[in-house]
Design a protein around this motif. Structure first.
Motif, PDB file in Angstrom:
ATOM      1  N   ILE A   6      47.198   2.331  72.206  1.00  0.00           N
ATOM      2  CA  ILE A   6      47.699   2.540  71.006  1.00  0.00           C
ATOM      3  C   ILE A   6      47.199   1.932  70.243  1.00  0.00           C
ATOM      4  N   LEU A   7      47.181   2.617  68.524  1.00  0.00           N
ATOM      5  CA  LEU A   7      46.354   1.826  67.884  1.00  0.00           C
ATOM      6  C   LEU A   7      47.512   1.088  67.235  1.00  0.00           C
ATOM      7  N   GLN A   8      47.643  -0.600  67.311  1.00  0.00           N
ATOM      8  CA  GLN A   8      48.281  -1.081  66.155  1.00  0.00           C
ATOM      9  C   GLN A   8      48.205  -1.619  65.080  1.00  0.00           C
ATOM     10  N   ASP A   9      48.956  -1.411  63.777  1.00  0.00           N
ATOM     11  CA  ASP A   9      49.246  -1.060  62.485  1.00  0.00           C
ATOM     12  C   ASP A   9      47.671  -2.129  61.904  1.00  0.00           C
ATOM     13  N   LEU A  10      47.029  -3.320  62.257  1.00  0.00           N
ATOM     14  CA  LEU A  10      46.179  -3.752  61.417  1.00  0.00           C
ATOM     15  C   LEU A  10      45.160  -3.074  61.658  1.00  0.00           C
ATOM     16  N   ASP A  11      44.940  -2.624  63.078  1.00  0.00           N
ATOM     17  CA  ASP A  11      43.225  -1.955  63.237  1.00  0.00           C
ATOM     18  C   ASP A  11      42.901  -1.618  62.401  1.00  0.00           C
ATOM     19  N   ARG A  12      41.563  -1.395  62.411  1.00  0.00           N
ATOM     20  CA  ARG A  12      40.791  -0.543  61.331  1.00  0.00           C
ATOM     21  C   ARG A  12      40.043   0.297  61.710  1.00  0.00           C
ATOM     22  N   ILE A  13      40.541   0.689  60.720  1.00  0.00           N
ATOM     23  CA  ILE A  13      39.781   2.244  61.134  1.00  0.00           C
ATOM     24  C   ILE A  13      38.023   2.462  62.016  1.00  0.00           C
ATOM     25  N   LYS A  14      37.773   1.670  61.520  1.00  0.00           N
ATOM     26  CA  LYS A  14      35.929   2.462  61.906  1.00  0.00           C
ATOM     27  C   LYS A  14      36.334   0.698  63.163  1.00  0.00           C
ATOM     28  N   ASP A  15      36.118  -0.208  62.881  1.00  0.00           N
ATOM     29  CA  ASP A  15      36.431  -1.279  64.094  1.00  0.00           C
ATOM     30  C   ASP A  15      37.085  -0.408  65.440  1.00  0.00           C
ATOM     31  N   VAL A  16      38.114   0.157  66.022  1.00  0.00           N
ATOM     32  CA  VAL A  16      38.632   0.821  66.679  1.00  0.00           C
ATOM     33  C   VAL A  16      37.509   2.260  67.407  1.00  0.00           C
ATOM     34  N   GLY A  17      36.425   2.394  66.773  1.00  0.00           N
ATOM     35  CA  GLY A  17      35.666   3.915  66.907  1.00  0.00           C
ATOM     36  C   GLY A  17      36.201   5.338  66.727  1.00  0.00           C
ATOM     37  N   ILE A  18      36.876   4.879  65.908  1.00  0.00           N
ATOM     38  CA  ILE A  18      37.424   6.018  65.034  1.00  0.00           C
ATOM     39  C   ILE A  18      36.053   6.682  64.325  1.00  0.00           C
ATOM     40  N   ARG A  19      36.113   8.238  64.108  1.00  0.00           N
ATOM     41  CA  ARG A  19      34.984   8.409  62.930  1.00  0.00           C
ATOM     42  C   ARG A  19      35.247   9.862  63.082  1.00  0.00           C
ATOM     43  N   ASP A  20      34.730  10.064  62.000  1.00  0.00           N
ATOM     44  CA  ASP A  20      34.401  12.102  61.029  1.00  0.00           C
ATOM     45  C   ASP A  20      35.213  12.815  62.223  1.00  0.00           C
ATOM     46  N   GLY A  21      36.025  13.549  62.356  1.00  0.00           N
ATOM     47  CA  GLY A  21      35.972  14.792  64.003  1.00  0.00           C
ATOM     48  C   GLY A  21      37.031  13.794  64.848  1.00  0.00           C
ATOM     49  N   SER A  22      37.073  12.754  65.091  1.00  0.00           N
ATOM     50  CA  SER A  22      37.694  12.175  66.047  1.00  0.00           C
ATOM     51  C   SER A  22      39.548  12.504  66.344  1.00  0.00           C
ATOM     52  N   ILE A  23      39.548  12.799  67.892  1.00  0.00           N
ATOM     53  CA  ILE A  23      40.641  13.554  67.590  1.00  0.00           C
ATOM     54  C   ILE A  23      42.133  11.956  68.679  1.00  0.00           C
ATOM     55  N   ILE A  24      43.526  12.076  67.817  1.00  0.00           N
ATOM     56  CA  ILE A  24      43.920  10.939  67.788  1.00  0.00           C
ATOM     57  C   ILE A  24      45.283  11.601  67.942  1.00  0.00           C
ATOM     58  N   ILE A  25      45.986  10.880  69.173  1.00  0.00           N
ATOM     59  CA  ILE A  25      47.606  11.414  69.425  1.00  0.00           C
ATOM     60  C   ILE A  25      48.287  10.869  69.406  1.00  0.00           C
TER      61      ILE A  25
END
Length: 105
Positions: free
Chosen positions: A78-97
């Motif tokens: 689960i992504l927390q509100d203050l998780d930075r997008i790049k720091d959690v490993g999300i990249r261009d083309g990533s899939i988020i549920i």
């Protein structure tokens, strides 16, 4: 109307808004794929340095799902509100549920 609403929300929450269109190929924006609980897939642009909360704001402005009812998962976490997008490993083309909490009755 939706863009104005998103801008207003972003100003209230103190976020910086980047205008975009589906034609942009910008190395400073990630195009992420989002799967909602109704079986629909959609995409959103997000800055790598922004927070998960901003992605929720974008989803609310685009799809109308209230920020407080959204749960975003990436790689089973689960992504927390203050998780930075790049720091959690999300990249261009990533899939988020996207999961939605039921409103209390």
């Amino acid at each position: 109307m939706r863009a104005t609403f998103a801008l207003l929300i972003c100003i209230i929450l103190g976020y910086v808004v980047v205008s975009y269109s589906s034609e942009i190929e910008d190395p400073f924006l990630y195009l992420v794929n989002i799967k909602d609980p109704h079986g629909h897939d959609f995409t959103e642009y997000i800055q790598p340095n922004s927070y998960a909360k901003f992605l929720k704001v974008v989803i609310q402005a685009d799809k109308g799902y209230p920020i407080g009812s959204q749960l975003l998962y990436f790689n089973g976490t689960i992504l927390q509100d203050l998780d930075r997008i790049k720091d959690v490993g999300i990249r261009d083309g990533s899939i988020i549920i996207l999961d939605l909490l039921e409103a209390k009755k």
